[in-house]
Design a protein around this motif. Sequence first.
Motif, PDB file in Angstrom:
ATOM      1  N   ARG A  25       0.832  -1.205   0.000  1.00  0.00           N
ATOM      2  CA  ARG A  25       0.000   0.000   0.000  1.00  0.00           C
ATOM      3  C   ARG A  25       0.864   1.252   0.000  1.00  0.00           C
ATOM      4  NH1 ARG A  25      -2.801  -3.532   2.755  1.00  0.00           N
ATOM      5  NH2 ARG A  25      -1.651  -3.168   4.685  1.00  0.00           N
ATOM      6  N   VAL A  38      -3.828   3.720  -0.523  1.00  0.00           N
ATOM      7  CA  VAL A  38      -4.015   3.202  -1.875  1.00  0.00           C
ATOM      8  C   VAL A  38      -3.444   1.791  -1.927  1.00  0.00           C
ATOM      9  CG1 VAL A  38      -3.637   3.594  -4.332  1.00  0.00           C
ATOM     10  CG2 VAL A  38      -3.753   5.549  -2.764  1.00  0.00           C
ATOM     11  N   SER A  40      -2.134  -1.306  -3.716  1.00  0.00           N
ATOM     12  CA  SER A  40      -1.550  -1.634  -5.015  1.00  0.00           C
ATOM     13  C   SER A  40      -1.855  -3.085  -5.375  1.00  0.00           C
ATOM     14  CB  SER A  40      -0.037  -1.419  -4.964  1.00  0.00           C
ATOM     15  OG  SER A  40       0.575  -2.482  -4.232  1.00  0.00           O
ATOM     16  N   THR A  62      -9.398  -4.326  -1.090  1.00  0.00           N
ATOM     17  CA  THR A  62     -10.027  -3.128  -0.532  1.00  0.00           C
ATOM     18  C   THR A  62     -11.529  -3.336  -0.365  1.00  0.00           C
ATOM     19  OG1 THR A  62      -8.351  -1.673  -1.494  1.00  0.00           O
ATOM     20  CG2 THR A  62     -10.469  -0.665  -0.918  1.00  0.00           C
ATOM     21  N   LEU A  85     -12.824   9.160  -4.549  1.00  0.00           N
ATOM     22  CA  LEU A  85     -11.498   9.354  -5.118  1.00  0.00           C
ATOM     23  C   LEU A  85     -11.061  10.806  -4.909  1.00  0.00           C
ATOM     24  CD1 LEU A  85      -9.600   7.436  -6.670  1.00  0.00           C
ATOM     25  CD2 LEU A  85     -10.458   8.461  -8.791  1.00  0.00           C
ATOM     26  N   TRP A  93      -6.812   4.603  -9.351  1.00  0.00           N
ATOM     27  CA  TRP A  93      -7.000   4.519  -7.912  1.00  0.00           C
ATOM     28  C   TRP A  93      -8.432   4.156  -7.530  1.00  0.00           C
ATOM     29  CZ3 TRP A  93      -4.166   8.841  -4.684  1.00  0.00           C
ATOM     30  CH2 TRP A  93      -2.779   8.704  -4.858  1.00  0.00           C
ATOM     31  N   ARG A  96      -9.717   1.192  -5.055  1.00  0.00           N
ATOM     32  CA  ARG A  96      -8.601   0.697  -4.244  1.00  0.00           C
ATOM     33  C   ARG A  96      -8.136   1.742  -3.225  1.00  0.00           C
ATOM     34  NH1 ARG A  96      -4.665  -1.606  -7.195  1.00  0.00           N
ATOM     35  NH2 ARG A  96      -5.754  -1.658  -9.178  1.00  0.00           N
ATOM     36  N   THR A  97      -8.898   2.842  -3.109  1.00  0.00           N
ATOM     37  CA  THR A  97      -8.463   3.972  -2.300  1.00  0.00           C
ATOM     38  C   THR A  97      -9.430   4.226  -1.155  1.00  0.00           C
ATOM     39  OG1 THR A  97      -7.419   4.986  -4.232  1.00  0.00           O
ATOM     40  CG2 THR A  97      -7.873   6.419  -2.368  1.00  0.00           C
TER      41      THR A  97
END
Length: 299
Positions: A25, A38, A40, A62, A85, A93, A96-97
């Motif tokens: 992350r 975030v 990855s 996530t 976002l 992103w 996954r954020t």
Amino acid sequence: MPGFVEKPEPVEVPGLTHLHTGKVRDLYQNAAGDLIMVASDRTSVYDWVLPTEIPEKGRILTQLSLWWFEQLSDLAPHHVVSTDLPAGAPADWAGRTLVCKSLRMVPVECVARGYLTGSGLAEYRQTRTVCGLALPEGLVDGSELPAPIFTPATKAAVGDHDENVSYEEVVHQIGADVAAQLRQTTLAVYGRARDIARERGVILADTKFEFGFDGEQLTLADEVLTPDSSRFWPADLWQPGRAQPSFDKQFVRDWLTSPAAAWDRTGELPPPALPHEIVESTRAKYVEAYERLTGLSWS
């Protein structure tokens, strides 16, 4: 020395300050002081962050964490403020954020074990204990424990091993009141998650949580109950006395230790890139874990 095979450069986003690139992350901070996590698609195995990514892994884990946070919210509040976002962030992103509260983190990995395997099994074979807790004779790899146990660990930097410690060491490090709160909450959350997973034909063998304080409120942080932070086994294939099939990166571990990889995990050379079939098999296992646990279809 283990670590990143190829450490990525942080993405520059207007209004966000890059704080840290972790194993899987990336951490930023916005002007309001919130943390931006975030996830990855990177994979960490044997203390190396591999050069090959697993497509969609960050999004899958996530979304699974978000699902678990909702299942557990009456037992422990969580750190997520928003999934929106941040302005100016790259489109990649999305999904996954997490925008999260900035907490006073507790420097302890809170591990709960309901089954004996991994580092707990290695210690048990030597001393018949795990983190100083005595266990019965006759347990084998995959044995269910008489009751779940709290087996904390110290946090490690990239490339280092987390180190199992006794409860007494945690008390010494952070105080008796906080240590007791961590143990009680960890076991309560594990028990809830274990029962939910069991209803879906999945064994939650063990898991680790991270906690921080939001004011005086102990709060769940980081990711929760994903295949990267937990051992999930298919219940119908559980057989004590051997290594269990699992919903995680076992395909990656097995390949890296096979003759095909031609890699010495005890040596100094970094691991090689993963072949396509290992990447696809690992991605499919993450998707299967998400779908079996949540009952939702991944798309």
